[in-house]
Design a protein around this motif. Structure first.
Motif, PDB file in Angstrom:
ATOM      1  N   ASN A  72      -9.011  -6.810  -0.449  1.00 28.06           N
ATOM      2  CA  ASN A  72     -10.482  -6.859  -0.434  1.00 28.06           C
ATOM      3  C   ASN A  72     -10.866  -6.855   1.176  1.00 28.06           C
ATOM      4  O   ASN A  72     -11.943  -6.054   1.001  1.00 28.06           O
ATOM      5  CB  ASN A  72     -10.916  -7.976  -1.200  1.00 28.06           C
ATOM      6  CG  ASN A  72     -10.913  -7.698  -2.678  1.00 28.06           C
ATOM      7  OD1 ASN A  72     -10.576  -6.428  -3.326  1.00 28.06           O
ATOM      8  ND2 ASN A  72     -10.946  -8.677  -3.511  1.00 28.06           N
ATOM      9  N   LEU A  73     -10.328  -7.427   1.743  1.00 26.01           N
ATOM     10  CA  LEU A  73     -10.762  -7.414   3.122  1.00 26.01           C
ATOM     11  C   LEU A  73     -10.448  -6.018   3.906  1.00 26.01           C
ATOM     12  O   LEU A  73     -11.384  -5.491   4.694  1.00 26.01           O
ATOM     13  CB  LEU A  73     -10.132  -8.489   4.185  1.00 26.01           C
ATOM     14  CG  LEU A  73     -10.566  -9.915   4.235  1.00 26.01           C
ATOM     15  CD1 LEU A  73      -9.751 -10.772   4.773  1.00 26.01           C
ATOM     16  CD2 LEU A  73     -11.713  -9.931   4.877  1.00 26.01           C
ATOM     17  N   ALA A  74      -9.254  -5.637   3.615  1.00 29.17           N
ATOM     18  CA  ALA A  74      -9.092  -4.578   4.357  1.00 29.17           C
ATOM     19  C   ALA A  74      -8.680  -3.037   3.587  1.00 29.17           C
ATOM     20  O   ALA A  74      -8.595  -2.002   4.204  1.00 29.17           O
ATOM     21  CB  ALA A  74      -7.468  -4.557   4.825  1.00 29.17           C
ATOM     22  N   HIS A  75      -8.949  -3.039   2.342  1.00 23.78           N
ATOM     23  CA  HIS A  75      -9.149  -1.871   1.706  1.00 23.78           C
ATOM     24  C   HIS A  75      -7.957  -0.733   1.765  1.00 23.78           C
ATOM     25  O   HIS A  75      -8.453   0.175   2.199  1.00 23.78           O
ATOM     26  CB  HIS A  75     -10.380  -1.140   1.759  1.00 23.78           C
ATOM     27  CG  HIS A  75     -11.715  -2.012   1.716  1.00 23.78           C
ATOM     28  ND1 HIS A  75     -12.185  -2.383   0.326  1.00 23.78           N
ATOM     29  CD2 HIS A  75     -12.510  -2.787   2.427  1.00 23.78           C
ATOM     30  CE1 HIS A  75     -13.137  -3.341   0.475  1.00 23.78           C
ATOM     31  NE2 HIS A  75     -13.355  -3.426   1.897  1.00 23.78           N
ATOM     32  N   PRO A  76      -6.768  -1.317   1.331  1.00 25.57           N
ATOM     33  CA  PRO A  76      -5.768  -0.183   1.689  1.00 25.57           C
ATOM     34  C   PRO A  76      -5.808   0.778   0.535  1.00 25.57           C
ATOM     35  O   PRO A  76      -6.136   0.734  -0.248  1.00 25.57           O
ATOM     36  CB  PRO A  76      -4.451  -1.109   1.453  1.00 25.57           C
ATOM     37  CG  PRO A  76      -4.903  -2.365   0.312  1.00 25.57           C
ATOM     38  CD  PRO A  76      -6.307  -2.466   0.829  1.00 25.57           C
TER      39      PRO A  76
END
Length: 189
Positions: A166-170
């Motif tokens: 959720n932090l990085a949206h891979p």
């Protein structure tokens, strides 16, 4: 898109390379969530150790584990993890209708799987505060008190991957792309 590097076995810090190699061997690719966690070898190695115990010494069946992990991913509205665990759930024998129900934020038709999903999402929503009725419903479905604590392990593991993603949206890996998901899929959100 992410501002964090999604590591491979070759690009990861030395302390994370072995963990990524294990995952690459297990899945045939390094899951992007793990590639992100490799930016913090402490996070990746903690995750892999906890998941190893959860999977290897845990008492849930592979299908039950995936119901728990997919329920967590939906509760945490983690698009990457929902897609990844949809793929894994189907591979571990979870009925397609159960996977679809969970992706929609609904309960599975199977009472045991519904009890597991309900307890899992309730633990997340209530931050671990269950009342006697919620615990009794889980136990009435045939689970044990020990498994109640094992759900806590699954929630903790999911928190690591879900929050990282959720932090990085891979981006989704090629094998995971057919299971793409957005929060709009959830009927109650």
């Amino acid at each position: 898109m992410t501002d964090f590097q999604i590591h491979t076995v070759r690009t990861a810090p030395a302390q994370a390379q072995q963990a990524l190699a294990v995952l690459d061997d297990a899945f045939g690719f390094v899951p992007n969530g793990a590639g992100l966690m490799a930016n913090s070898p402490t996070l990746l190695n903690t995750f892999l150790s906890a998941f190893g115990h959860f999977r290897g010494a845990g008492t849930f069946t592979p299908a039950e584990r995936q119901v728990l992990l997919l329920s967590n991913a939906v509760a945490n509205t983690c698009a990457w993890a929902v897609a990844f665990h949809s793929l894994e759930a189907l591979a571990d024998g979870v009925e397609p209708a159960t996977v679809q129900a969970l992706r929609n934020g609904d309960l599975p038709a199977d009472p045991r799987m519904a009890a597991l999903s309900t307890l899992t999402t309730t633990l997340i929503a209530r931050r671990g505060h269950l009342d006697d009725t919620q615990t009794a419903a889980f136990l009435a479905a045939g689970f044990t008190r020990s498994q109640l604590l094992e759900v806590v392990t699954g929630v903790a593991i999911s928190t690591m991957t879900n929050h990282t993603a959720n932090l990085a949206h891979p981006p989704l890996e090629a094998p995971v792309q057919p299971h793409a998901w957005t929060e709009a899929h959830v009927s109650d959100v």
